[in-house]
Design a protein around this motif. Sequence first.
Motif, short mmCIF file in Angstrom:
data_model
loop_
_atom_site.label_atom_id
_atom_site.label_comp_id
_atom_site.label_asym_id
_atom_site.label_seq_id
_atom_site.Cartn_x
_atom_site.Cartn_y
_atom_site.Cartn_z
N ALA A 64 93.82 10.81 -9.08
CA ALA A 64 94.43 12.08 -9.00
C ALA A 64 95.94 12.10 -8.18
CB ALA A 64 93.88 13.17 -8.23
N ARG A 65 96.71 12.79 -8.42
CA ARG A 65 98.11 12.82 -7.50
C ARG A 65 97.77 13.85 -6.42
NH1 ARG A 65 103.58 11.32 -8.05
NH2 ARG A 65 104.72 12.64 -7.00
N LEU A 66 97.86 13.43 -5.22
CA LEU A 66 97.79 14.30 -4.07
C LEU A 66 98.91 14.04 -3.03
CD1 LEU A 66 95.93 16.49 -2.55
CD2 LEU A 66 94.92 14.38 -1.47
N GLU A 67 99.73 15.02 -2.77
CA GLU A 67 100.99 15.08 -2.33
C GLU A 67 100.72 15.92 -1.13
OE1 GLU A 67 104.42 16.79 -4.12
OE2 GLU A 67 104.38 15.02 -5.95
N ARG A 68 101.06 15.33 0.35
CA ARG A 68 101.09 15.91 1.39
C ARG A 68 102.19 15.39 2.42
NH1 ARG A 68 96.82 12.60 5.16
NH2 ARG A 68 96.91 10.78 4.05
N ALA A 69 102.35 16.52 3.20
CA ALA A 69 103.70 16.04 4.16
C ALA A 69 103.01 15.00 5.34
CB ALA A 69 104.17 17.40 4.87
N VAL A 70 103.95 14.14 5.83
CA VAL A 70 103.46 13.17 7.18
C VAL A 70 104.38 14.01 8.23
CG1 VAL A 70 103.84 11.12 7.78
CG2 VAL A 70 103.37 11.21 5.39
N ALA A 71 103.50 14.00 9.30
CA ALA A 71 103.92 14.99 10.44
C ALA A 71 104.98 14.48 11.04
CB ALA A 71 102.58 14.83 11.39
N ASP A 72 105.19 12.84 11.39
CA ASP A 72 106.16 12.37 12.22
C ASP A 72 107.52 12.47 11.34
OD1 ASP A 72 105.59 10.57 10.08
OD2 ASP A 72 105.63 8.89 11.16
N ASP A 73 107.57 12.55 10.21
CA ASP A 73 109.04 12.63 9.59
C ASP A 73 109.27 13.66 8.55
OD1 ASP A 73 107.49 11.54 7.47
OD2 ASP A 73 108.61 9.73 7.47
N GLY A 74 108.03 14.13 8.15
CA GLY A 74 108.27 15.49 7.31
C GLY A 74 108.26 15.14 5.91
N CYS A 75 108.43 13.86 5.71
CA CYS A 75 108.27 13.26 4.19
C CYS A 75 107.11 13.57 3.49
CB CYS A 75 108.84 11.82 4.20
SG CYS A 75 110.62 11.39 5.01
N CYS A 76 107.17 13.43 2.18
CA CYS A 76 106.09 13.69 1.57
C CYS A 76 105.32 12.28 1.13
CB CYS A 76 106.47 14.55 0.23
SG CYS A 76 105.09 14.99 -0.91
N ARG A 77 103.95 12.19 1.32
CA ARG A 77 103.18 11.04 1.05
C ARG A 77 102.28 11.41 -0.39
NH1 ARG A 77 98.85 7.72 4.78
NH2 ARG A 77 97.82 6.70 3.39
N VAL A 78 102.28 10.51 -1.29
CA VAL A 78 101.71 10.71 -2.37
C VAL A 78 100.31 9.87 -2.15
CG1 VAL A 78 101.38 10.49 -4.88
CG2 VAL A 78 103.53 11.41 -3.66
N ASP A 79 99.25 10.39 -2.34
CA ASP A 79 98.05 9.69 -2.41
C ASP A 79 97.40 9.67 -3.86
OD1 ASP A 79 97.98 8.95 0.39
OD2 ASP A 79 96.88 10.88 0.94
N ARG A 80 96.61 8.76 -4.19
CA ARG A 80 95.86 8.88 -5.48
C ARG A 80 94.47 8.61 -5.35
NH1 ARG A 80 99.50 9.39 -9.48
NH2 ARG A 80 101.78 8.74 -9.10
N PRO A 81 93.64 9.77 -4.78
CA PRO A 81 92.29 9.55 -4.88
C PRO A 81 91.63 9.23 -6.16
CG PRO A 81 92.75 11.78 -4.56
CD PRO A 81 94.14 10.81 -4.66
N GLN A 82 90.45 8.60 -6.04
CA GLN A 82 89.77 8.13 -7.21
C GLN A 82 88.85 9.44 -7.83
OE1 GLN A 82 87.73 4.14 -7.77
NE2 GLN A 82 85.88 5.37 -8.08
N ILE A 83 89.03 9.62 -9.06
CA ILE A 83 88.21 10.80 -9.61
C ILE A 83 87.02 10.07 -10.45
CG2 ILE A 83 88.16 12.80 -11.10
CD1 ILE A 83 89.57 13.08 -8.48
N GLY A 84 85.87 10.09 -10.16
CA GLY A 84 84.73 9.59 -11.00
C GLY A 84 84.33 8.46 -10.30
N ARG A 85 83.20 7.94 -10.66
CA ARG A 85 82.67 6.79 -10.26
C ARG A 85 81.34 6.29 -11.14
NH1 ARG A 85 77.44 7.37 -7.45
NH2 ARG A 85 77.10 9.79 -6.91
N VAL A 86 81.50 5.13 -11.43
CA VAL A 86 80.56 4.63 -12.21
C VAL A 86 79.21 4.35 -11.48
CG1 VAL A 86 79.77 2.40 -13.74
CG2 VAL A 86 82.24 3.22 -13.66
N VAL A 87 78.15 4.85 -12.40
CA VAL A 87 76.42 4.69 -11.62
C VAL A 87 75.79 4.42 -12.68
CG1 VAL A 87 76.40 7.25 -11.97
CG2 VAL A 87 75.03 6.17 -10.23
N GLY A 88 74.72 3.45 -12.29
CA GLY A 88 73.61 3.35 -13.29
C GLY A 88 72.62 4.35 -13.13
N ALA A 89 71.80 4.46 -14.10
CA ALA A 89 70.82 5.49 -14.28
C ALA A 89 69.73 5.25 -13.17
CB ALA A 89 70.10 5.24 -15.63
#
Length: 282
Positions: A64-89
């Motif tokens: 995913a694309r997750l934008e958030r402000a960084v406190a020290d400089d006010g710039c926007c940081r983009v994180d890409r958290p994983q959506i979904g995981r592979v799992v065995g039955a």
Amino acid sequence: MAVLRSANTGTTAADPPIGVVFDLKRFAIHDGPGIRTTVFLKGCPLRCRWCHNPESWREGVEAARLERAVADDGCCRVDRPQIGRVVGADDLLADLERDVLFYDESGGGVTFSGGEPLMQARFLEAMLRRCREHEIHTAIDTTLYADWTMIERIAPWVDLFLADLKHIDPTEHKRYTMVSNDLILRNLERLSQSGSRMFIRMPVVPTVNDSPGHIAAAGRFLSRLEAVERIDLLAYHRMGEEKAGRMAIGKEKFEFHPPSEEDMDRIASQLRDCGLQVKIGG
């Protein structure tokens, strides 16, 4: 958009069954009877414009694309958290069994949702069989937009179907979900004739499917399905809007407003007049 005809988990018949899960909700009380664990599987053939789980649409693990402000400089940081995981039955079953005491005491169990769980039919069948072997009650929250042979194959292992009915009119259904409902309505009829237990889940989206004419038509159709035990009316909420932005899905698809309590009561009353058992909420 293609109809579901086979699972797509990237495995062969000889491989241990694996699936892609994007969420697991413990102590759920709105996804079937009792206290449940809801397993959300990735992948869906529909594109409902009000979907509250748009992160489920695409198959496989993604970012995913997750934008958030960084406190020290006010710039926007983009994180890409994983959506979904592979799992065995077997690993997933071990996780589900942690709460078996709560299932037993409350008459609950496990619900497989999505997305559309039939997108991962082989993995779904493996999990249903394991749950049956361990005496865990199972429910499937499904659109029934799939080849009947696939539904027929898993039906013996399902204790309760939570079948969605989003719109009774084929043209309007396609307008808002990108697919016609012809196959869905046929599968609802065949599933009722098969003797499977079934609740119907109806999302209530103002200006889309809440008109008296639409509710009357839906009531006439559902009253003919002898296996339907209850109608669950699910009020639209706006949870999907923020998720849609993170998943690069246009927010214009989610320009709806929740229904009022009065509207929900009106729709419930109209369906009850058709001889149906109705509950507001899941």
